[in-house]
Structure formats: structure tokens, C-alpha cells
Enzyme design. Sequence first.
Site, PDB file in Angstrom:
ATOM      1  N   ARG A 180      29.405 -17.295  44.886  1.00 51.98           N
ATOM      2  CA  ARG A 180      28.591 -16.264  44.173  1.00 51.98           C
ATOM      3  C   ARG A 180      28.066 -16.941  42.961  1.00 51.98           C
ATOM      4  NH1 ARG A 180      30.646 -10.296  46.367  1.00 51.98           N
ATOM      5  NH2 ARG A 180      29.446 -10.464  48.312  1.00 51.98           N
TER       6      ARG A 180
ATOM      7  N   LYS B 174      33.321  -3.504  62.293  1.00 52.66           N
ATOM      8  CA  LYS B 174      33.098  -1.908  61.885  1.00 52.66           C
ATOM      9  C   LYS B 174      31.743  -1.437  62.585  1.00 52.66           C
ATOM     10  CE  LYS B 174      34.852  -3.137  57.473  1.00 52.66           C
ATOM     11  NZ  LYS B 174      34.240  -4.521  57.081  1.00 52.66           N
TER      12      LYS B 174
ATOM     13  N   GLY C 262      29.978 -11.108  54.278  1.00 51.18           N
ATOM     14  CA  GLY C 262      30.864 -12.055  53.767  1.00 51.18           C
ATOM     15  C   GLY C 262      31.445 -13.073  54.767  1.00 51.18           C
TER      16      GLY C 262
ATOM     17  N   GLY D  15      26.763  -5.786  52.527  1.00 57.40           N
ATOM     18  CA  GLY D  15      26.178  -4.386  52.629  1.00 57.40           C
ATOM     19  C   GLY D  15      25.003  -4.156  52.279  1.00 57.40           C
TER      20      GLY D  15
HETATM   21  P1  AMP Z   1      33.004  -6.987  59.511  1.00 57.87           P
HETATM   22  O1  AMP Z   1      33.516  -6.817  57.974  1.00 57.87           O
HETATM   23  O2  AMP Z   1      32.778  -5.720  60.351  1.00 57.87           O
HETATM   24  O3  AMP Z   1      31.918  -7.881  59.427  1.00 57.87           O
HETATM   25  O4  AMP Z   1      34.234  -7.536  60.191  1.00 57.87           O
HETATM   26  C1  AMP Z   1      35.006  -8.718  59.835  1.00 57.87           C
HETATM   27  C2  AMP Z   1      36.282  -8.761  60.472  1.00 57.87           C
HETATM   28  O5  AMP Z   1      36.556  -8.465  61.490  1.00 57.87           O
HETATM   29  C3  AMP Z   1      37.055 -10.122  60.153  1.00 57.87           C
HETATM   30  O6  AMP Z   1      38.088 -10.260  59.513  1.00 57.87           O
HETATM   31  C4  AMP Z   1      37.389 -10.759  61.609  1.00 57.87           C
HETATM   32  O7  AMP Z   1      38.914 -11.193  61.618  1.00 57.87           O
HETATM   33  C5  AMP Z   1      37.565  -9.187  62.386  1.00 57.87           C
HETATM   34  N1  AMP Z   1      37.313  -9.468  63.721  1.00 57.87           N
HETATM   35  C6  AMP Z   1      36.331  -9.888  64.561  1.00 57.87           C
HETATM   36  N2  AMP Z   1      36.538  -9.733  65.773  1.00 57.87           N
HETATM   37  C7  AMP Z   1      37.784  -9.419  65.900  1.00 57.87           C
HETATM   38  C8  AMP Z   1      38.575  -9.375  67.100  1.00 57.87           C
HETATM   39  N3  AMP Z   1      38.230  -9.548  68.248  1.00 57.87           N
HETATM   40  N4  AMP Z   1      40.005  -8.746  66.752  1.00 57.87           N
HETATM   41  C9  AMP Z   1      40.323  -8.438  65.508  1.00 57.87           C
HETATM   42  N5  AMP Z   1      39.622  -8.562  64.474  1.00 57.87           N
HETATM   43  C10 AMP Z   1      38.426  -9.081  64.560  1.00 57.87           C
END
Ligand code: AMP
Length: 395
Positions: free
Chosen positions: A39, A202, A352, A375
Site C-alpha cells: 500500500r 461474507k 485484500g 470495501g
Molecule cells: P472475504 O473477506 O469475505 O473476502 O473473506 C476472506 C476469507 O474467507 C479468507 O480469510 C479465507 O480464508 C476465507 N475463506 C474462503 N473460503 C473459505 C472456506 N471454504 N472455508 C473457510 N474460510 C474460507
Amino acid sequence: MQLKSLQDAELKGKKILARFDFNVPLTKTEPRTITDASRIDLAIPTIRFLLEKGVSKITLISHLGRPDGTVNPKYSLEPVAKYVAQKLGIDVILSESAIDNGVKNLLQLPETKIVLLENIRFLPGEEKNDMELAEKLSQYGDIYVNDAFGAAHRKHASVYAINNFFKNRAYPGLLMKKEIDSLTSLMDKPAKPFIAVIGGAKVADKIKTIERMMVMVDTLLIGGAMAYPFLKAKGVTIGNSLCSDEDVSLAKHILSQDKGGKIQLPKDHVVAETLEGLPEVCIGQNIPSGKMALDIGPETLRSYGEHLKTAKTIFWNGPMGLFESKNFAKGTMGIAKIIAGNEKCFSVVGGGDSVAAVMASGEADKFSHVSTGGGASLEFIEKGELPGVQALKGL
Ligand code: AMP
């Protein structure tokens, strides 16, 4: 209204107040050092540009972490001051507080070139978009530059209210301009086929982006923990995979809107009994009880790859699995390589974790744009504007 361009600004001899996003990850133990300086590296060209144009002083503003309006040495910008100084080969003076009386005195001294204000989120006024704080900050500069794309979706004092004091004297930094131009080209008449890859965990945070994407794209490839609420909503068994009831109802709602059948879901998975467990390929969509899916399977990667090879525009946000563990990183790294391999397409990655994955894959330079703001990029896609960018055009 159009965004102004920093290239057109009269900068010689001026005092610049510049907001950056130096919110970099630090080691958890002392001495706190930066673990990924991307960054800052991406912001350096803007500082160099200002110096080359002969500005007299630059006062840098940034936040780091979430100190919630109180002073917390854990979130001091000290490591950032050191890194920026080393990168530029110029002294960078870190002020004790962003509204320290000494800052103005410091800026009077001929030998002072760059001052970094201590973490702006140490002050409660920042997140409250406080006018008084904005007014105090405004006294440090003749011209305001905002290069903090990652914070542009926040209505905070140093991003939003501050523009009240720089009428016709506010400019986007070079990185901010590139971010906005790239995301605008993605949204305005994207070359077809346009494919979005949405992963991560999320659903609730990304639902609005998915709804907006559904209108624009030809195909929406869903992976990561994002996929299980969708599979469950379709009656597929998901074992112990990450999934909340709220997310299942959101997924049901999205599926009911997908009249054109644009949404694609994983056809197989990589599963384990625990997060630390041994990876196993699970053939077919149903996940057995006692197992949790932690990555997309090889057949899904192949099929998503077929789609992506035909795309002329790609937007990617969110990893395809628990990619931080190498046992479950194949899907995410595979998607990064496939997108990088489609050289004729306009590809944007934001968020990220997906950006970290693209960096780790060593293919970042093959993407048309790697966005620094997770975001912020999602909100820009959803709403077509960001408070911090709109404010630069005039409040
Ligand atoms: P986000 O901030 O919504 O992009 O989520 C990112 C996080 O989701 C990362 O830390 C990933 O390790 C986690 N993640 C993605 N797929 C999985 C999964 N199948 N099971 C558990 N965590 C996951």
C-alpha cells in the site's frame, strides 16, 4: 462532474496536505515492523510526483488499524515514517499528534520537507467526520490531495469534511485516479463476455455487489465460503462447511432473481475434517457430514477456467477457499493463473485477500488493475460513486 487531475495543478512552492492509506499489516510483537508494504509502495509515485513539481512541504495523513479514537502505541505510524523516509531518501518527521501545535512550527522550518501526522484515528473526530478537526488539518496545506482510495468509502474528517476547506484546491492522487479510471472502465460498457468471480466468506457484505453484478455480467462464478449458502439454498448437503442461516436466506433471494441462469456454483470441493486436517477431493456437489469444504475442487477449477478463458472483462473479489493454508490454496492460485493467462481481457481484482493471493501467485503484473481497496472497490461497483471521491469534486 469530472475529477480534476493532479497533473493540471499549480504545485510549485505550495504546501500540500495529502491523505494516504498507509494502513499496512504489522508484526504482532515489538519491534513492530511492516509485513507487507504494497500500500505504501503504490502511494510513493504520488509523493515523488509532488516533490518533482517543486512543492515546498508535504504533510501526510493516514490511519492505521482501528484504535477507535484513542491513542494506542500499537497503532503508531512510526514504522510507516521510517519506511517512507527510506524509500524516498528524505527525512520524514512523525508528529506526536495529528493536531499537535508543533506541526505548524515544524512546517515553518526551511529544512522540513515531509511531516507524517500520527495516526489520524487516534482522534475521535476523524470517524465522526468532525468539521473542527477538518478545519485544523486544513491549516497545514494550500492544496489537498487524496490518494487514499482504500478509505474513500468512509465519510471521515480527513477524507470527506476536509474538502469544505479546499474549494477548487482538492485533487485526487495518482493512485486514486488510476483506481477510479479502472473501475469506471469496468462499469461503463465493459467488453463482453463479462465474468465476475466472487468468493470469500461474507455473503451479507457482498450481497449488494452480487445483485449489481448480476445485471451487468454474463456469468457469475461463485467460490469460497460464499458458495455454501447458495448450495444449501438449492438443497445440496454442505456438511460442516461455513454457513449461516441468514446467508442462506440471502442466497435464496439472489437465486430467485437469477432468471438467466448466470450463477455458477462449485461442482466439487476440497474437504477436510478440521481446518488443520488433510485435504481430500470430494467428487460432486454434496459434502458428506463430518467434513467441511475449504476449497473448490479440480473439476470446478477446470470448468470456471473454461468460462474465464472466453471472457473479455473480468472482475474478481474474494478467495476460492481457505487459501492462507497451502492445503486449500489451489483453487485461488489456479483462478489467479487462469485470469493472468487471458491476456486479451480487461481484468480487475479487488479486496485484500484476493489481492494477496494474486501477489503471492507472482502474476499481479498480468492483471489490468489490482485494486488496493476491498470495501471501496465493492462500494464503487454497487453505487457508482464514493463519498471521498464525490467530495473531491466539490461539496
Ligand atoms: P472475504 O473477506 O469475505 O473476502 O473473506 C476472506 C476469507 O474467507 C479468507 O480469510 C479465507 O480464508 C476465507 N475463506 C474462503 N473460503 C473459505 C472456506 N471454504 N472455508 C473457510 N474460510 C474460507
